[in-house]
Design a protein around this motif. Structure first.
Motif, short mmCIF file in Angstrom:
data_model
loop_
_atom_site.label_atom_id
_atom_site.label_comp_id
_atom_site.label_asym_id
_atom_site.label_seq_id
_atom_site.Cartn_x
_atom_site.Cartn_y
_atom_site.Cartn_z
N THR A 9 -16.51 9.40 -13.00
CA THR A 9 -16.20 7.99 -12.78
C THR A 9 -15.10 7.90 -11.74
N GLY A 10 -15.04 6.77 -11.06
CA GLY A 10 -13.98 6.61 -10.08
C GLY A 10 -14.04 5.25 -9.42
N ILE A 11 -13.10 5.04 -8.52
CA ILE A 11 -13.02 3.79 -7.78
C ILE A 11 -12.90 4.11 -6.31
N LEU A 12 -13.68 3.44 -5.51
CA LEU A 12 -13.66 3.59 -4.07
C LEU A 12 -13.12 2.30 -3.46
N TYR A 13 -12.08 2.41 -2.64
CA TYR A 13 -11.46 1.26 -2.00
C TYR A 13 -11.67 1.34 -0.49
N SER A 14 -11.76 0.19 0.13
CA SER A 14 -11.71 0.17 1.58
C SER A 14 -10.30 0.54 2.01
#
Length: 125
Positions: free
Chosen positions: A26-31
């Protein structure tokens, strides 16, 4: 990779400038620049892999770009995989995306005219 570990699941977060392949479940990708505006002339490439045989689900928490800036999501790699979606625009609501395979590639390009908040994408496998 910036991120934190919980007792039950690993998570990771990623921005354009600090990104090896993402192998966490799981994770979060940000611009880049999130939560402020992304820079002009951005050219990013990310790859998210699952270490098992699961598919990858991408869920958009936020999406806000200039109409000429573009996020592309590919099943597998961007040279041989299928394009799952290409997105741009202000305050878009984007439905969840589920990969066919065990990895996805994302590219983000911005021009030099207008920049906005960008995006926050959560993934699970």
């Amino acid at each position: 990779i910036g991120g934190s570990k919980s007792q039950h699941r690993s998570t990771a977060s990623a921005r354009c400038d600090d990104l090896p392949d993402q192998l966490e479940p799981t994770g979060i990708l940000y611009s880049p620049g999130w939560p402020a505006t992304y820079p002009s002339h951005t050219d990013c490439y990310w790859r998210i892999n699952t270490t098992d045989e699961n598919h990858i689900r991408l869920s958009f928490a936020s999406f806000d770009t200039d109409s000429d800036d573009r996020l592309e999501i590919w099943d597998g790699n961007m040279w041989f995989g299928d394009l799952l979606g290409a997105y741009s625009g202000r305050h878009r609501v984007i439905p969840d995306i589920l990969s066919e395979g065990t990895w996805v590639s994302l590219t983000f390009f911005s021009d030099g005219i207008d920049e906005y908040d960008g995006f926050e994408i959560h993934w699970t496998s």
